[in-house]
Design an enzyme around this catalytic site. Structure first.
Site, PDB file in Angstrom:
ATOM      1  N   ASP A   1       0.764  -0.475  14.484  1.00  9.20           N
ATOM      2  CA  ASP A   1       1.256   0.845  14.914  1.00  9.20           C
ATOM      3  C   ASP A   1       0.424   1.997  14.367  1.00  9.20           C
ATOM      4  OD1 ASP A   1       3.157  -0.974  15.615  1.00  9.20           O
ATOM      5  OD2 ASP A   1       4.806  -0.073  14.516  1.00  9.20           O
TER       6      ASP A   1
ATOM      7  N   ASN B   1       3.910  -7.290   4.354  1.00 11.85           N
ATOM      8  CA  ASN B   1       3.252  -8.573   4.098  1.00 11.85           C
ATOM      9  C   ASN B   1       3.114  -8.865   2.613  1.00 11.85           C
ATOM     10  OD1 ASN B   1       2.832  -9.656   6.628  1.00 11.85           O
ATOM     11  ND2 ASN B   1       0.816  -8.736   6.898  1.00 11.85           N
ATOM     12  N   THR B   2       3.098  -7.818   1.789  1.00  8.27           N
ATOM     13  CA  THR B   2       2.903  -8.016   0.352  1.00  8.27           C
ATOM     14  C   THR B   2       3.989  -8.897  -0.244  1.00  8.27           C
ATOM     15  OG1 THR B   2       1.720  -5.931   0.065  1.00  8.27           O
ATOM     16  CG2 THR B   2       2.762  -6.852  -1.886  1.00  8.27           C
TER      17      THR B   2
ATOM     18  N   ARG C   1     -13.340 -18.442   4.029  1.00  6.47           N
ATOM     19  CA  ARG C   1     -12.206 -18.813   4.866  1.00  6.47           C
ATOM     20  C   ARG C   1     -12.607 -19.045   6.320  1.00  6.47           C
ATOM     21  NH1 ARG C   1      -7.350 -14.910   2.496  1.00  6.47           N
ATOM     22  NH2 ARG C   1      -6.864 -16.268   0.724  1.00  6.47           N
TER      23      ARG C   1
ATOM     24  N   GLU D   1       9.905   3.380   6.779  1.00 12.21           N
ATOM     25  CA  GLU D   1       9.618   1.969   7.058  1.00 12.21           C
ATOM     26  C   GLU D   1      10.408   1.552   8.292  1.00 12.21           C
ATOM     27  OE1 GLU D   1       8.677  -1.634   7.571  1.00 12.21           O
ATOM     28  OE2 GLU D   1       7.664  -0.635   5.898  1.00 12.21           O
TER      29      GLU D   1
ATOM     30  N   LEU E   1      -4.627  -8.108  -1.942  1.00 16.89           N
ATOM     31  CA  LEU E   1      -3.734  -7.387  -2.840  1.00 16.89           C
ATOM     32  C   LEU E   1      -4.500  -6.453  -3.768  1.00 16.89           C
ATOM     33  CD1 LEU E   1      -1.116 -10.174  -3.450  1.00 16.89           C
ATOM     34  CD2 LEU E   1      -0.758  -7.977  -2.336  1.00 16.89           C
TER      35      LEU E   1
ATOM     36  N   GLY F   1       0.963 -14.809  -1.024  1.00 13.19           N
ATOM     37  CA  GLY F   1       0.790 -15.769  -2.115  1.00 13.19           C
ATOM     38  C   GLY F   1       0.555 -15.107  -3.457  1.00 13.19           C
TER      39      GLY F   1
ATOM     40  N   GLU G   1      -4.132  -2.730   4.733  1.00 14.33           N
ATOM     41  CA  GLU G   1      -4.685  -3.491   5.847  1.00 14.33           C
ATOM     42  C   GLU G   1      -4.833  -2.662   7.119  1.00 14.33           C
ATOM     43  OE1 GLU G   1      -3.981  -7.809   8.091  1.00 14.33           O
ATOM     44  OE2 GLU G   1      -2.714  -7.243   6.392  1.00 14.33           O
TER      45      GLU G   1
ATOM     46  N   ALA H   1       0.825  -1.212   0.000  1.00 16.67           N
ATOM     47  CA  ALA H   1       0.000   0.000   0.000  1.00 16.67           C
ATOM     48  C   ALA H   1       0.857   1.259   0.000  1.00 16.67           C
ATOM     49  CB  ALA H   1      -0.946  -0.011   1.204  1.00 16.67           C
TER      50      ALA H   1
END
Length: 590
Positions: free
Chosen positions: A359, A175-176, A418, A167, A572, A180, A556, A148
């Site tokens: 955070d 996480n990107t 899920r 960062e 994604l 998967g 997210e 993002a």
């Protein structure tokens, strides 16, 4: 892969001597070349290490770690090991397995070289670095360099803004980069040749109803309508997707796009290629952790204060601040604080990287931002039993596999949501299941899964099992051969048109062609759907529903898009679509 770099000299030490003898240097290593190896993400990492008495002079690495992720981590750790002549090395974010394998292999080699490895694991005290507070001015400032944050950075720059991204981890990707990589979008160009009928309305309905209608309808509409245009945008930046679509776990429909590059490296590499080409106007600061948002007297967010290893960093943003720090899946305390849906999550592992600690949500809440649906935490039934990671998962798509429990019996519609599948798994003995596939999923032994792992390598590592008959496979994994055969026969009958006992509707091939494979899976925390409340333009709103000027959020870290359950493949889509929107909106602020 071979890397050879000059190393810094190790500090000299002396040993006691008598008389006027010249002090002699104590050897750290026995000169020579030594080999060490350890299991990485995709197989053994083998290091050939050459040393003289006090220095590592060369490290040659032989491995098959993921291109753009694990291989980069090993390159960086080789350089660091040779610079420090040490085992006191930092792990590379997002490449934990590769980093751990490198350290273990290096330690093995240095033990053979006669080193005191415990001393080499201790960081040198040295002189404490001089800390200096700095201030940076820009137009758009972004917190978080995952999918993002980086998509927002590229989009903001394309819309005319100068950008700074911070960062907290040593590497970009979040996480990107370890995902998967499945990306949902209605795409007639790819779906029609496969005979797949789809529509924006179908995508909207499945996303909205799949989240128990808890998602904000306007945000869901933005997601589904902008999903494919964002793919086109990514392609315009040089990213490549495969020509066919599939159904990723919990997607409910075959509209999941798969990048050509493995895992999520395609997204991150695409953004970083652009950013590196425009580094004079886009700056990225790693190992820099945001601590608080700065708000002016008139209520506008004008920047943030962060901490780096060199001191305080104040970033002023004349146009806008974008929070893109991800979710809180790796924050056990925060999960327990908000969880009201699942049994205790304290001992459940996560697919997330260790920096996903919520955070940005905490910072936004401190300035009165509205935080919504924090109880909506997604678990997957597809975690690695040892790590919680999605790696090692042998499924290729929903249509061609079944789940069986420790008795060898199916227990759920494997094409369901899920949360439905995970709840069903938690009711099984030891909350454990086996994924069963056949040659249709793996035509050859070097066919890779969605995490770029070949099936042969997984079998060799004991993470998957292979047999020429279902009965033999059942014996290997300790389930009833009779039950497994009956489960597969019932599934195959449903492929032929019989009514499936669990109501399953997604089918392609029968499971009838050897070799047959099995892989063990357990529940794992995957995604947190709650977070900062935003408008369709990604503006953050306060607890009274009023827009907070100058503040945007994407990815997210936001809440209210997916509702109670996120469809597989929608993360994604969310990250890239709303990141792109946030960058463009912030760049246009006055």
């Amino acid at each position: 892969m071979a890397v050879s770099l000059g190393a810094c000299a190790a500090p000299e030490t002396t040993v006691p001597n008598e008389g006027n003898e010249t002090p002699v240097e104590e050897s750290v290593f026995t000169p020579g070349t030594y080999e060490g190896s350890a299991k990485g993400f995709h197989g053994d990492v083998v290091l050939t290490v050459t040393v003289n008495e006090n220095e590592i002079t060369e490290i040659v690495a032989d491995h098959t770690e993921t291109e753009g992720l694990g291989d980069n981590a090993i390159d960086e750790m080789i350089a660091s090991a040779m610079e420090k002549d040490s085992l006191a090395l930092d792990m590379m974010s997002g490449a934990t397995y590769s980093s751990e394998a490198f350290l273990a292999a290096l330690e093995m080699a240095l033990v053979k070289a006669g080193a005191d490895v415990e001393k080499l694991k201790v960081k040198e005290a040295g002189e404490e670095a001089v800390k200096e507070d700095i201030t940076k001015d820009t137009e758009v400032a972004i917190i978080g360099a995952g999918g993002a944050g980086l998509s927002a950075a590229v989009s903001a720059h394309q819309n005319g803004a100068k950008v700074i991204v911070i960062e907290k981890m040593p590497n970009v990707g979040g996480n990107t980069i370890i995902s998967g990589s499945a990306y949902n979008a209605v795409d007639e160009k790819r779906q029609a040749p496969q005979g797949i009928e789809d529509s924006i309305e179908k995508f909207y309905t499945q996303t909205y109803e799949g989240g128990d209608k808890q998602g904000d309808p306007e945000l869901v509409r933005v997601l589904v309508e902008n999903a494919y245009p964002t793919i086109e945008w990514l392609e315009s930046l040089g990213m490549e997707f495969k020509d066919t679509v599939f159904t990723v776990l919990g997607a409910l429909w075959p509209r999941s796009h798969k990048p050509v590059e493995p895992l999520g490296t395609g997204y991150i590499n695409t953004y970083m290629n652009y950013i590196n080409e425009h580094s004079d106007e886009i700056e990225i600061l790693t190992e820099t952790e945001a601590k608080e948002l700065v708000v002016s007297e008139d209520g506008r967010v004008t920047g943030f204060i962060a901490e780096s290893k060199n001191g305080k960093v104040t970033v002023n943003a004349s146009k806008g601040v974008i929070v893109a720090t991800g979710g809180f899946g790796a924050n056990v305390e925060m999960r327990d604080q908000y969880n009201t849906i699942w049994p205790a999550l304290t001992n459940i592992k996560t697919t997330n990287h260790k920096g996903a600690t919520g955070d940005g949500i905490v910072m936004a809440e401190k300035i009165n931002a509205s935080i919504v649906q924090m109880e909506n935490i997604q678990l997957l039934p597809m975690g690695d039993p040892e790590t919680g990671s999605l790696s090692g998962n042998i499924e290729q798509g929903v249509e061609n596999r079944i789940f069986v429990n420790s008795d060898g019996n199916r227990f759920v519609d494997e094409g369901e949501r899920r949360d439905v599948m995970t709840n069903a798994l938690m009711e099984q003995e030891d909350s454990m299941m086996w994924v069963i596939v056949d040659q249709h999923s793996y035509p050859t032994g070097d066919t890779v899964n969605n995490f770029n792992e070949s099936i042969d390598s997984l079998v060799e590592q004991g993470r998957a099992f292979k047999a020429d008959t279902l009965e033999e496979l059942a014996q290997q994994i300790g389930v009833s051969p009779e039950n497994l055969v009956k489960s597969v026969e019932a599934f195959n009958a449903a492929v032929d048109g019989a009514t499936d006992e669990f109501g399953r509707t997604l089918f392609m091939h029968k499971i009838d062609t050897a070799p047959f494979y099995a892989g063990k899976r357990v529940p794992t925390v995957h995604h947190t759907m709650g977070g900062i409340k935003i408008t369709p333009e990604t503006r953050v709103v306060d607890v009274n529903g009023v827009v907070i000027p100058g503040l945007f959020a994407a990815g997210e870290v936001t809440g209210g898009i997916h509702g109670a359950n996120r469809l597989g493949g929608n993360a994604l889509t969310d990250v890239n679509t709303f990141g792109r929107i946030a960058g463009a909106q912030a760049a246009k602020e006055n």
